[in-house]
Write a protein that holds these residues in place. Structure first.
Motif, PDB file in Angstrom:
ATOM      1  N   SER A  21       0.833  -1.190   0.000  1.00  0.00           N
ATOM      2  CA  SER A  21       0.000   0.000   0.000  1.00  0.00           C
ATOM      3  C   SER A  21       0.868   1.240   0.000  1.00  0.00           C
ATOM      4  CB  SER A  21      -0.923   0.004   1.217  1.00  0.00           C
ATOM      5  OG  SER A  21      -0.160   0.099   2.387  1.00  0.00           O
ATOM      6  N   SER A  22       0.291   2.319  -0.490  1.00  0.00           N
ATOM      7  CA  SER A  22       0.965   3.611  -0.452  1.00  0.00           C
ATOM      8  C   SER A  22       0.043   4.567   0.281  1.00  0.00           C
ATOM      9  CB  SER A  22       1.251   4.096  -1.871  1.00  0.00           C
ATOM     10  OG  SER A  22       0.045   4.247  -2.587  1.00  0.00           O
ATOM     11  N   GLN A  23       0.483   5.783   0.451  1.00  0.00           N
ATOM     12  CA  GLN A  23      -0.359   6.736   1.159  1.00  0.00           C
ATOM     13  C   GLN A  23      -0.730   7.904   0.274  1.00  0.00           C
ATOM     14  OE1 GLN A  23       0.749   8.468   4.826  1.00  0.00           O
ATOM     15  NE2 GLN A  23       0.405   6.586   5.937  1.00  0.00           N
ATOM     16  N   ALA A  24      -1.999   8.220   0.247  1.00  0.00           N
ATOM     17  CA  ALA A  24      -2.473   9.400  -0.451  1.00  0.00           C
ATOM     18  C   ALA A  24      -2.079  10.620   0.371  1.00  0.00           C
ATOM     19  CB  ALA A  24      -3.997   9.321  -0.607  1.00  0.00           C
ATOM     20  N   PRO A  25      -2.095  11.812  -0.241  1.00  0.00           N
ATOM     21  CA  PRO A  25      -1.700  13.015   0.487  1.00  0.00           C
ATOM     22  C   PRO A  25      -2.489  13.258   1.772  1.00  0.00           C
ATOM     23  CG  PRO A  25      -1.886  13.471  -1.834  1.00  0.00           C
ATOM     24  CD  PRO A  25      -2.383  12.074  -1.621  1.00  0.00           C
ATOM     25  N   ASP A  26      -3.724  12.777   1.851  1.00  0.00           N
ATOM     26  CA  ASP A  26      -4.517  13.015   3.060  1.00  0.00           C
ATOM     27  C   ASP A  26      -4.265  11.959   4.135  1.00  0.00           C
ATOM     28  OD1 ASP A  26      -5.802  10.886   1.888  1.00  0.00           O
ATOM     29  OD2 ASP A  26      -7.744  11.844   1.740  1.00  0.00           O
ATOM     30  N   GLY A  27      -3.267  11.090   3.932  1.00  0.00           N
ATOM     31  CA  GLY A  27      -2.897  10.121   4.948  1.00  0.00           C
ATOM     32  C   GLY A  27      -3.682   8.831   4.918  1.00  0.00           C
ATOM     33  N   ILE A  28      -4.535   8.626   3.932  1.00  0.00           N
ATOM     34  CA  ILE A  28      -5.330   7.409   3.842  1.00  0.00           C
ATOM     35  C   ILE A  28      -4.554   6.364   3.045  1.00  0.00           C
ATOM     36  CG2 ILE A  28      -7.434   6.409   2.857  1.00  0.00           C
ATOM     37  CD1 ILE A  28      -8.779   9.095   3.394  1.00  0.00           C
ATOM     38  N   ASP A  29      -4.521   5.139   3.538  1.00  0.00           N
ATOM     39  CA  ASP A  29      -3.869   4.062   2.804  1.00  0.00           C
ATOM     40  C   ASP A  29      -4.647   3.766   1.529  1.00  0.00           C
ATOM     41  OD1 ASP A  29      -1.866   3.683   4.672  1.00  0.00           O
ATOM     42  OD2 ASP A  29      -3.014   2.206   5.801  1.00  0.00           O
ATOM     43  N   VAL A  30      -3.913   3.587   0.425  1.00  0.00           N
ATOM     44  CA  VAL A  30      -4.545   3.248  -0.845  1.00  0.00           C
ATOM     45  C   VAL A  30      -3.890   1.987  -1.395  1.00  0.00           C
ATOM     46  CG1 VAL A  30      -5.184   5.621  -1.404  1.00  0.00           C
ATOM     47  CG2 VAL A  30      -3.005   4.736  -2.198  1.00  0.00           C
ATOM     48  N   HIS A  31      -4.671   1.203  -2.112  1.00  0.00           N
ATOM     49  CA  HIS A  31      -4.191  -0.042  -2.703  1.00  0.00           C
ATOM     50  C   HIS A  31      -4.553  -0.047  -4.178  1.00  0.00           C
ATOM     51  CE1 HIS A  31      -3.611  -1.681   1.351  1.00  0.00           C
ATOM     52  NE2 HIS A  31      -4.740  -1.075   1.643  1.00  0.00           N
ATOM     53  N   LEU A  32      -3.546  -0.193  -5.043  1.00  0.00           N
ATOM     54  CA  LEU A  32      -3.791  -0.260  -6.478  1.00  0.00           C
ATOM     55  C   LEU A  32      -4.543  -1.547  -6.790  1.00  0.00           C
ATOM     56  CD1 LEU A  32      -3.279   0.965  -9.293  1.00  0.00           C
ATOM     57  CD2 LEU A  32      -1.218  -0.460  -9.386  1.00  0.00           C
ATOM     58  N   VAL A  33      -5.647  -1.423  -7.535  1.00  0.00           N
ATOM     59  CA  VAL A  33      -6.459  -2.581  -7.880  1.00  0.00           C
ATOM     60  C   VAL A  33      -6.296  -2.935  -9.353  1.00  0.00           C
ATOM     61  CG1 VAL A  33      -8.812  -3.470  -8.032  1.00  0.00           C
ATOM     62  CG2 VAL A  33      -8.135  -2.084  -6.080  1.00  0.00           C
ATOM     63  N   ALA A  34      -6.294  -1.925 -10.235  1.00  0.00           N
ATOM     64  CA  ALA A  34      -6.227  -2.189 -11.663  1.00  0.00           C
ATOM     65  C   ALA A  34      -5.564  -1.029 -12.381  1.00  0.00           C
ATOM     66  CB  ALA A  34      -7.627  -2.403 -12.228  1.00  0.00           C
ATOM     67  N   ILE A  46      -6.817   5.964 -23.853  1.00  0.00           N
ATOM     68  CA  ILE A  46      -7.236   6.214 -22.470  1.00  0.00           C
ATOM     69  C   ILE A  46      -6.411   5.305 -21.564  1.00  0.00           C
ATOM     70  CG2 ILE A  46      -9.135   6.206 -20.810  1.00  0.00           C
ATOM     71  CD1 ILE A  46     -11.053   6.367 -23.258  1.00  0.00           C
ATOM     72  N   ALA A  47      -5.676   5.919 -20.643  1.00  0.00           N
ATOM     73  CA  ALA A  47      -4.897   5.176 -19.651  1.00  0.00           C
ATOM     74  C   ALA A  47      -5.550   5.437 -18.294  1.00  0.00           C
ATOM     75  CB  ALA A  47      -3.448   5.654 -19.649  1.00  0.00           C
ATOM     76  N   ALA A  48      -5.851   4.364 -17.562  1.00  0.00           N
ATOM     77  CA  ALA A  48      -6.570   4.530 -16.292  1.00  0.00           C
ATOM     78  C   ALA A  48      -6.045   3.576 -15.232  1.00  0.00           C
ATOM     79  CB  ALA A  48      -8.060   4.295 -16.498  1.00  0.00           C
ATOM     80  N   TYR A  49      -6.292   3.968 -13.986  1.00  0.00           N
ATOM     81  CA  TYR A  49      -6.001   3.071 -12.869  1.00  0.00           C
ATOM     82  C   TYR A  49      -7.093   3.236 -11.819  1.00  0.00           C
ATOM     83  CZ  TYR A  49      -4.140   6.843  -9.873  1.00  0.00           C
ATOM     84  OH  TYR A  49      -3.989   7.965  -9.104  1.00  0.00           O
ATOM     85  N   THR A  50      -7.238   2.200 -10.969  1.00  0.00           N
ATOM     86  CA  THR A  50      -8.241   2.182  -9.908  1.00  0.00           C
ATOM     87  C   THR A  50      -7.553   1.835  -8.597  1.00  0.00           C
ATOM     88  OG1 THR A  50      -9.955   1.501 -11.457  1.00  0.00           O
ATOM     89  CG2 THR A  50     -10.380   1.064  -9.120  1.00  0.00           C
ATOM     90  N   VAL A  51      -7.955   2.531  -7.531  1.00  0.00           N
ATOM     91  CA  VAL A  51      -7.411   2.255  -6.205  1.00  0.00           C
ATOM     92  C   VAL A  51      -8.549   1.990  -5.229  1.00  0.00           C
ATOM     93  CG1 VAL A  51      -5.270   3.565  -6.487  1.00  0.00           C
ATOM     94  CG2 VAL A  51      -7.296   4.707  -5.599  1.00  0.00           C
ATOM     95  N   PHE A  52      -8.218   1.243  -4.178  1.00  0.00           N
ATOM     96  CA  PHE A  52      -9.149   0.962  -3.094  1.00  0.00           C
ATOM     97  C   PHE A  52      -8.699   1.763  -1.889  1.00  0.00           C
ATOM     98  CE2 PHE A  52     -10.091  -1.586   0.744  1.00  0.00           C
ATOM     99  CZ  PHE A  52     -11.474  -1.516   0.697  1.00  0.00           C
ATOM    100  N   THR A  53      -9.629   2.466  -1.252  1.00  0.00           N
ATOM    101  CA  THR A  53      -9.353   3.226  -0.031  1.00  0.00           C
ATOM    102  C   THR A  53     -10.440   2.918   0.990  1.00  0.00           C
ATOM    103  OG1 THR A  53     -10.689   5.199  -0.470  1.00  0.00           O
ATOM    104  CG2 THR A  53      -8.507   5.118  -1.492  1.00  0.00           C
ATOM    105  N   ALA A  54     -10.315   3.483   2.144  1.00  0.00           N
ATOM    106  CA  ALA A  54     -11.334   3.323   3.178  1.00  0.00           C
ATOM    107  C   ALA A  54     -12.669   3.916   2.731  1.00  0.00           C
ATOM    108  CB  ALA A  54     -10.881   3.991   4.470  1.00  0.00           C
ATOM    109  N   ARG A  55     -12.641   4.834   1.804  1.00  0.00           N
ATOM    110  CA  ARG A  55     -13.864   5.496   1.325  1.00  0.00           C
ATOM    111  C   ARG A  55     -14.495   4.804   0.130  1.00  0.00           C
ATOM    112  NH1 ARG A  55     -10.698  11.004   1.754  1.00  0.00           N
ATOM    113  NH2 ARG A  55     -10.824  11.291   4.002  1.00  0.00           N
ATOM    114  N   GLY A  56     -13.833   3.803  -0.442  1.00  0.00           N
ATOM    115  CA  GLY A  56     -14.361   3.099  -1.608  1.00  0.00           C
ATOM    116  C   GLY A  56     -13.333   3.051  -2.724  1.00  0.00           C
TER     117      GLY A  56
END
Length: 118
Positions: A21-34, A46-56
């Protein structure tokens, strides 16, 4: 005293494929999904990525003139789009592509041309 950061484990169906996991600027852990590159669509990519956080799930896309190897290597960007939070990775990931394609559809009236080379 600082507030505790949001800590959330990655969703179980994505856990085996996730990097650390890495950390977003607001201190929330994020996990790369796709991460994915699609195109050409109307001559663009179109280049895209998706992350999972505590907020969705959140997805981010760049629309580029040239085909990038990844979202992070995308250059010559026409526009960017962000989407979220969504309840699952598939809805978020597909949703950001649909949003980018819809915006491209609105741009076809003028048939975009590549900016002049320097």
């Amino acid at each position: 005293m600082t507030a505790p950061r949001d800590r959330v484990p990655p969703p179980p169906d994505h856990a085996p494929s996730l990097p650390a996991s890495s950390q977003a600027p607001d201190g929330i852990d994020v996990h790369l999904v796709a991460e994915e590159v699609r195109g050409p669509i109307l001559g663009l990519f179109i280049a895209a990525y998706t992350v999972f956080t505590a907020r969705g799930f959140f997805s981010y896309a760049k629309v580029t003139w040239a085909e990038p190897r990844s979202y992070w290597e995308a250059r010559d960007v026409l526009f960017k789009i962000a989407l979220g939070p969504r309840g699952n990775a598939k809805d978020s990931h597909e949703g950001v592509f649909l949003a980018a394609e819809a915006r491209l559809g609105r741009r076809t009236a003028f048939q975009p041309t590549h900016p002049a080379e320097p």
